[in-house]
Design a protein around this motif. Structure first.
Motif, mmCIF file in Angstrom:
data_model
loop_
_atom_site.group_PDB
_atom_site.id
_atom_site.type_symbol
_atom_site.label_atom_id
_atom_site.label_comp_id
_atom_site.label_asym_id
_atom_site.label_seq_id
_atom_site.Cartn_x
_atom_site.Cartn_y
_atom_site.Cartn_z
ATOM 1 N N GLY A 29 93.395 28.542 8.712
ATOM 2 C CA GLY A 29 92.228 27.933 8.082
ATOM 3 C C GLY A 29 91.958 28.505 6.706
ATOM 4 O O GLY A 29 91.594 27.767 5.776
ATOM 5 N N PHE A 30 92.137 29.812 6.561
ATOM 6 C CA PHE A 30 91.938 30.422 5.244
ATOM 7 C C PHE A 30 92.969 29.912 4.241
ATOM 8 O O PHE A 30 92.650 29.663 3.081
ATOM 9 C CB PHE A 30 91.960 31.951 5.324
ATOM 10 N N LEU A 31 94.198 29.730 4.682
ATOM 11 C CA LEU A 31 95.225 29.185 3.787
ATOM 12 C C LEU A 31 94.881 27.752 3.380
ATOM 13 O O LEU A 31 95.074 27.365 2.229
ATOM 14 C CB LEU A 31 96.600 29.245 4.444
ATOM 15 N N GLU A 32 94.361 26.978 4.320
ATOM 16 C CA GLU A 32 93.936 25.615 4.007
ATOM 17 C C GLU A 32 92.760 25.630 3.032
ATOM 18 O O GLU A 32 92.708 24.814 2.104
ATOM 19 C CB GLU A 32 93.563 24.870 5.282
ATOM 20 N N ASN A 57 86.351 37.753 -1.228
ATOM 21 C CA ASN A 57 86.426 36.520 -2.008
ATOM 22 C C ASN A 57 86.262 35.253 -1.177
ATOM 23 O O ASN A 57 85.850 34.228 -1.714
ATOM 24 C CB ASN A 57 87.765 36.438 -2.751
ATOM 25 N N LEU A 58 86.595 35.297 0.098
ATOM 26 C CA LEU A 58 86.739 34.044 0.846
ATOM 27 C C LEU A 58 86.053 33.999 2.205
ATOM 28 O O LEU A 58 86.267 33.050 2.954
ATOM 29 C CB LEU A 58 88.239 33.752 1.049
ATOM 30 N N ASP A 59 85.217 34.962 2.550
ATOM 31 C CA ASP A 59 84.711 35.014 3.922
ATOM 32 C C ASP A 59 83.316 34.432 4.135
ATOM 33 O O ASP A 59 82.757 34.547 5.212
ATOM 34 C CB ASP A 59 84.749 36.454 4.455
ATOM 35 N N SER A 60 82.744 33.785 3.135
ATOM 36 C CA SER A 60 81.457 33.111 3.304
ATOM 37 C C SER A 60 81.296 32.113 2.167
ATOM 38 O O SER A 60 82.035 32.162 1.181
ATOM 39 C CB SER A 60 80.303 34.113 3.287
ATOM 40 N N LEU A 61 80.320 31.235 2.304
ATOM 41 C CA LEU A 61 80.062 30.289 1.223
ATOM 42 C C LEU A 61 79.668 31.015 -0.060
ATOM 43 O O LEU A 61 80.116 30.654 -1.148
ATOM 44 C CB LEU A 61 78.963 29.305 1.626
#
Length: 93
Positions: free
Chosen positions: A51-54, A76-80
């Motif tokens: 999902g993170f790659l997507e 960098n990527l774990d929340s809005l």
């Protein structure tokens, strides 16, 4: 940068709304489950490694940015909130 995805009037809210809608459509399958803007995707089990790659691919295509391997981290990527700040930093660079 894809100007249709980010309004210059309020780019932060647009990034948040766009990413929230992407997660809703692709990972929650339309289930309008509420989660806070600063809630961890991992803790809430919204995204797995695939999902993170997507999500990264979506960000690159939507905002015309390149996410480097070393940038693929929770900060960098774990929340809005984290995603919007990351995208804004990338767009400003």
């Amino acid at each position: 940068m894809n100007l249709t995805a980010v309004s210059m009037d309020n780019p932060v809210q647009d990034i948040r709304a766009t990413v929230r809608q992407y997660i809703l459509d692709n990972f929650l399958m339309g289930n309008e489950e509420a989660y806070a803007d600063d809630a961890s995707f991992m803790d809430a089990q919204l995204l797995d490694s695939t999902g993170f790659l997507e999500l990264v691919q979506f960000l690159e295509e939507t905002y015309g940015i390149k996410v480097e391997d070393m940038e693929m981290m929770p900060d960098n990527l774990d929340s809005l909130v984290a995603v919007e700040q990351f995208v804004l930093r990338k767009l400003a660079a």
